[in-house]
Design an enzyme around this catalytic site. Structure first.
Site, mmCIF file in Angstrom:
data_model
loop_
_atom_site.group_PDB
_atom_site.id
_atom_site.type_symbol
_atom_site.label_atom_id
_atom_site.label_comp_id
_atom_site.label_asym_id
_atom_site.label_seq_id
_atom_site.Cartn_x
_atom_site.Cartn_y
_atom_site.Cartn_z
ATOM 1 N N HIS A 236 37.301 44.427 38.880
ATOM 2 C CA HIS A 236 37.218 43.006 39.210
ATOM 3 C C HIS A 236 38.145 42.175 38.323
ATOM 4 C CE1 HIS A 236 34.580 40.825 42.071
ATOM 5 N NE2 HIS A 236 34.908 39.753 41.368
ATOM 6 N N GLY A 269 46.476 44.694 36.836
ATOM 7 C CA GLY A 269 47.708 44.694 36.054
ATOM 8 C C GLY A 269 48.978 44.956 36.829
#
Length: 339
Positions: A236, A269
């Site tokens: 999340h 990321g």
């Protein structure tokens, strides 16, 4: 993406996001609501660092001339194996300068224009799901619902299914949003039996189901046992549990456990086409991209999202060219440097 879009987003997102040169979670520690990571921000930072530490074997001695970045996932033909992650709540997480309707239109429309697919999110204020419904009636997309307790779960599922989505997903890890229970709209973890019931309900309407929020091989197996058509390896975005590993660190074990039984999507990321290549080499079939898409949508609208994903596609093609792979299907762990 054009620096003009980033500048506009930086101004519009003041107080919510700094639009840092490196979106690594260091400047926004604990800023939830907002765009930061929960608590110490370590999970957000671990996502970024885990992927940044993956390096590639470069080669220019091969016969690949023009790499093909296209891929088919759950029957969707995509020009690039990167989709917009499901994110909602613009007004309290991102900016007051852009409405939820305009944000979803930018994400879904921009993805469609770039030859990929966007997702819509879910939440407590009704304008979140209202915007999702409106956007999905105009553009192809994948709505995600939260694991609500009670009648709300199936009511929202059926409401989204009426939009004829490309697939339907659930971010099961949203069960950690205890604030929703305090607001009288509880979410909760699901047993395999409960998840199976939900998936069967969606399958009866001839739609694929995606389970998002998988961080262990055991949970991946549970999702497959419940009938999931795809999973999303995700924590999340570091917004629900502090001190979790980065998704790039857990992905290889999950991929090894599933052995190709269902497609694996991963987020966390991913900032560039090179990052997409890394995640695929680690075992994913596609990626979700979250925060950078928010910036593109808020700073540039539909065109900002389109330009962002076209950039991802160009970067991925260049990375494939310099690692010697002609198609997405050729990407494998041998591309990764093992020091």
């Amino acid at each position: 993406m054009s620096e003009d879009y980033r500048s506009i987003a930086r101004e519009r997102m003041k107080g919510h996001c700094r639009v840092c040169p490196a979106c690594n979670g260091r400047a926004c520690v604990g800023e939830v609501p907002g765009m930061g990571g929960l608590g110490t921000g370590s999970t957000f930072q671990n996502n970024y660092e885990a992927l940044a530490q993956v390096t590639l074997n470069m080669t220019a001695l091969h016969d690949v001339k023009v790499p093909d970045t296209g891929v088919t996932i759950l029957g969707m033909n995509l020009k690039v194996p990167a989709l917009a992650a499901p994110i909602g709540g613009v007004s309290f997480n991102m900016t007051a300068a852009v409405s939820e309707d305009d944000y979803i239109e930018a994400v879904l429309g921009g993805c469609e224009a770039a030859g990929t697919v966007g997702c819509s999110g879910d939440g407590v204020p009704p304008f979140i799901i209202d915007a999702a419904e409106k956007g999905l009636k105009s553009h192809p997309g994948i709505p995600f619902v939260k694991p609500w307790e009670g009648a709300e779960l199936f009511e929202k599922i059926d409401r989204m299914m009426a939009c004829k989505p490309l697939a339907l997903g659930m971010d099961v890890d949203a069960a950690g949003l205890v604030s929703l229970r305090e607001m009288g709209r509880p979410v909760a973890p699901m047993t395999v039996h409960e998840l199976t019931r939900v998936i069967e309900h969606v399958h009866r309407q001839d739609c694929a189901f995606i389970v998002k929020g998988i961080m262990t091989p055991r949970d991946a197996e549970k999702a497959v046992a419940a009938g999931a058509d795809a999973i999303v390896v995700s924590n999340h975005g570091g917004r629900i549990l502090d001190h979790c590993p980065g998704t790039a660190d857990v992905l290889p074990r999950i991929a090894a456990a599933l052995r190709g039984r269902v497609p694996i999507i991963v987020d966390g990321g991913v900032r560039s086409g090179v990052d997409v290549l890394k995640m695929l080499a680690l075992g994913a079939d596609a990626v979700f991209i979250g925060r950078p898409v928010c910036v593109a949508a808020i700073g540039g609208g539909l065109d900002g999202v389109r330009i962002y994903f076209e950039g991802i596609r160009t970067q991925l093609a260049q990375a494939m060219l310099l690692t010697g792979v002609g198609t997405v299907g050729d990407i494998n762990p041998e591309l990764l440097f093992q020091g």
